[in-house]
Scaffold this active site. Structure first.
Site, PDB file in Angstrom:
ATOM      1  N   GLN A  72       0.832  -1.076  -0.111  1.00 46.74           N
ATOM      2  CA  GLN A  72       0.091   0.057   0.073  1.00 46.74           C
ATOM      3  C   GLN A  72       0.685   1.337   0.308  1.00 46.74           C
ATOM      4  O   GLN A  72       0.740   2.356  -0.700  1.00 46.74           O
ATOM      5  CB  GLN A  72      -0.923   0.031   0.995  1.00 46.74           C
ATOM      6  CG  GLN A  72      -1.652   1.314   1.479  1.00 46.74           C
ATOM      7  CD  GLN A  72      -2.777   1.740   0.486  1.00 46.74           C
ATOM      8  OE1 GLN A  72      -3.059   0.841  -0.301  1.00 46.74           O
ATOM      9  NE2 GLN A  72      -3.061   2.923   0.127  1.00 46.74           N
ATOM     10  N   GLU A  73       1.891   1.205   0.841  1.00 46.82           N
ATOM     11  CA  GLU A  73       2.735   2.312   0.942  1.00 46.82           C
ATOM     12  C   GLU A  73       3.499   2.826  -0.287  1.00 46.82           C
ATOM     13  O   GLU A  73       3.701   3.716  -0.784  1.00 46.82           O
ATOM     14  CB  GLU A  73       3.827   2.197   1.972  1.00 46.82           C
ATOM     15  CG  GLU A  73       3.238   2.428   3.396  1.00 46.82           C
ATOM     16  CD  GLU A  73       2.552   3.879   3.747  1.00 46.82           C
ATOM     17  OE1 GLU A  73       2.240   4.588   2.788  1.00 46.82           O
ATOM     18  OE2 GLU A  73       2.890   3.883   5.093  1.00 46.82           O
TER      19      GLU A  73
END
Length: 459
Positions: free
Chosen positions: A306-307
């Site tokens: 996600q990051e």
């Protein structure tokens, strides 16, 4: 004479076959034993084993909560198909069935249903590599499959009266994912499943989509024998009335289905691709992070995806850097000397999440504890506490992630952030951040094995 003796012995031997198995005796009333016996089936919408080897699932949580409030213990009996589940229920081998059952007219003739707890649609799912059917008439000549004994099987019988050329196969399966697997592999052309089942599974199959849904929704409920114990039935009715009124049922639905619609098909395809091309480079670091923190490595990997999409050189315009996208302050706090070093970033990110989990109030239970810690990972512990204060003011549950999803976005509005200590934040981003990670984690759990470190030899 010898022939007659041989024939007689064969006839006597044949008397032993076929073996007739007698059904087990009915369960004793729960009021006498204190043990609630519940039929279910294995699947992500009902009852399954989580990555820690513990039982979980929507039906498991619901039944366990009822038993706790009623003062009962619970014994779950897992059936492999609906027909055997219905048979055991009719034989009173359980007090009720909690298995995502729809209240159909046919089933109502055979059993009694409790209060409905979830509204679902029946959906026709197709493989996007083929033409999209618009209605049941378009399915004539197609290989259609449904779960045997399900409400979908009843639907097909009803529809065939209007579409005579319609044919289908009834598969003895625990739930619809077996059919979705076949559809993804093009072993069948279309399947009919409940919307809650596809909501859970769709992020695992990028080539499947909803063709159309039936106009009338189904109601899911627990099923009881026709002559159910009236005292038990009354307690179940009171239980559902209570959890609907206090928001418990809503929060439980959100726990299992609240993150299902966040990602687009391209997002799912992206992580599936990078699981093959990129993840192998960093898997050992994610597993090392689990060994250090006890957090499932697949959850840590979901955060990393996600990051940064597992890019160790990622840098944001605000100066957040590395695979786990750490700020300079957080990196310093966690002892990171080089944020672009993937091992340092991953292990430090996991340690930071562990600290945030430990900082949660003791009364916050899992999995809400982890989802709230992730929100703090994204926007900071102070803003999470502000969201909890707003929840309390609105008479929401400050220990429930489902309720904090409503108050976090309010922190972007001056009318609300001016009334709390830490002021403005992009709380809506924290919600999206957590919900995306939940979905990525589901995908990783589906395809990646849990970490089992090798035991060191004692020789």
């Amino acid at each position: 004479m010898q022939r007659l003796l041989l024939l007689a012995s064969l006839l006597l031997a044949s008397c032993d076959y076929p073996l007739v198995t007698k059904p087990l005796p009915p369960v004793a009333p729960v009021s006498k034993t204190g043990e609630l016996v519940v039929l279910t089936h294995n699947g992500p919408t009902t009852y399954y084993e989580n990555p820690n080897g513990e039982p979980t699932g929507f039906e498991y949580d619901l039944v366990t909560l009822f038993a706790k409030q009623a003062g009962y213990t619970v014994k779950f009996v897992v059936e492999n198909d609906l027909d055997s589940l219905y048979k055991k229920l009719a034989q009173h081998q359980a007090h009720f069935a909690a298995a995502g059952l729809s209240q159909t007219d046919t089933l109502k003739e055979r059993m009694r249903f409790g209060p409905p707890y979830l509204k679902v649609d029946q959906e026709v799912i197709y493989n996007t590599d083929t033409l999209k059917p618009r209605n049941f008439a378009d399915l004539v000549g197609w290989r259609v499959a449904v779960v045997a004994g399900s409400s979908q099987a009843e639907t097909m019988l009803d529809v065939r009266q209007r579409v005579p050329g319609l044919h289908w196969t009834e598969v003895k399966a625990q739930w619809g994912e077996a059919l979705l697997n076949q559809l993804a592999n093009q072993d069948v052309d279309a399947v009919l499943v409940n919307s809650n089942e596809f909501d859970i599974a769709k992020n695992l199959y990028t080539n499947l989509d909803v063709a159309f849904a039936l106009p009338k929704a189904d109601q899911l409920a627990w099923a009881f024998p026709k002559n159910v114990d009236p005292d038990l039935y009354a307690k179940v009715q009171a239980f559902f009335k209570r959890i609907q009124a206090d928001g418990t049922l809503k929060n439980l639905v959100d726990r299992y289905y609240g993150h299902a619609d966040r990602l687009e098909t391209a997002d799912i395809a992206g992580i599936l691709d990078k699981m093959q091309s990129t993840l192998p480079k960093y898997r050992k670091y994610f597993q090392e992070a689990e060994a250090v923190t006890g957090i499932d490595w697949r959850l840590i990997a979901a955060i990393g995806y996600q990051e940064s999409h597992w890019n160790p050189l990622a840098t944001s315009p605000t100066g957040v850097r590395g695979l786990m996208m750490m700020t300079g302050d957080t990196a310093d706090r966690m002892g990171v000397s080089d944020r672009l070093d993937p091992r340092q970033s991953i292990v430090a990110g996991a340690k930071y999440l562990s600290l945030l989990q430990d900082a949660m109030p003791d009364k916050v239970e899992e999995p809400d504890r982890t989802w709230m810690a992730l929100a703090a990972y994204n926007q900071g512990q102070g803003h999470l506490e502000d969201a909890r204060i707003l929840a309390q003011r609105r008479k929401l549950n400050a220990r429930s992630w489902g309720d904090l999803k409503k108050t976090l976005p309010l922190l972007a509005q001056s009318a609300h952030n001016s009334t709390v200590r830490h002021g403005y934040c992009r709380g809506g981003e924290a919600v999206v951040f957590v919900e995306n990670i939940r979905t990525y984690y589901d995908i990783l759990v589906k395809y990646e094995r849990p970490y089992k470190p090798l035991l060191l030899s004692t020789n």
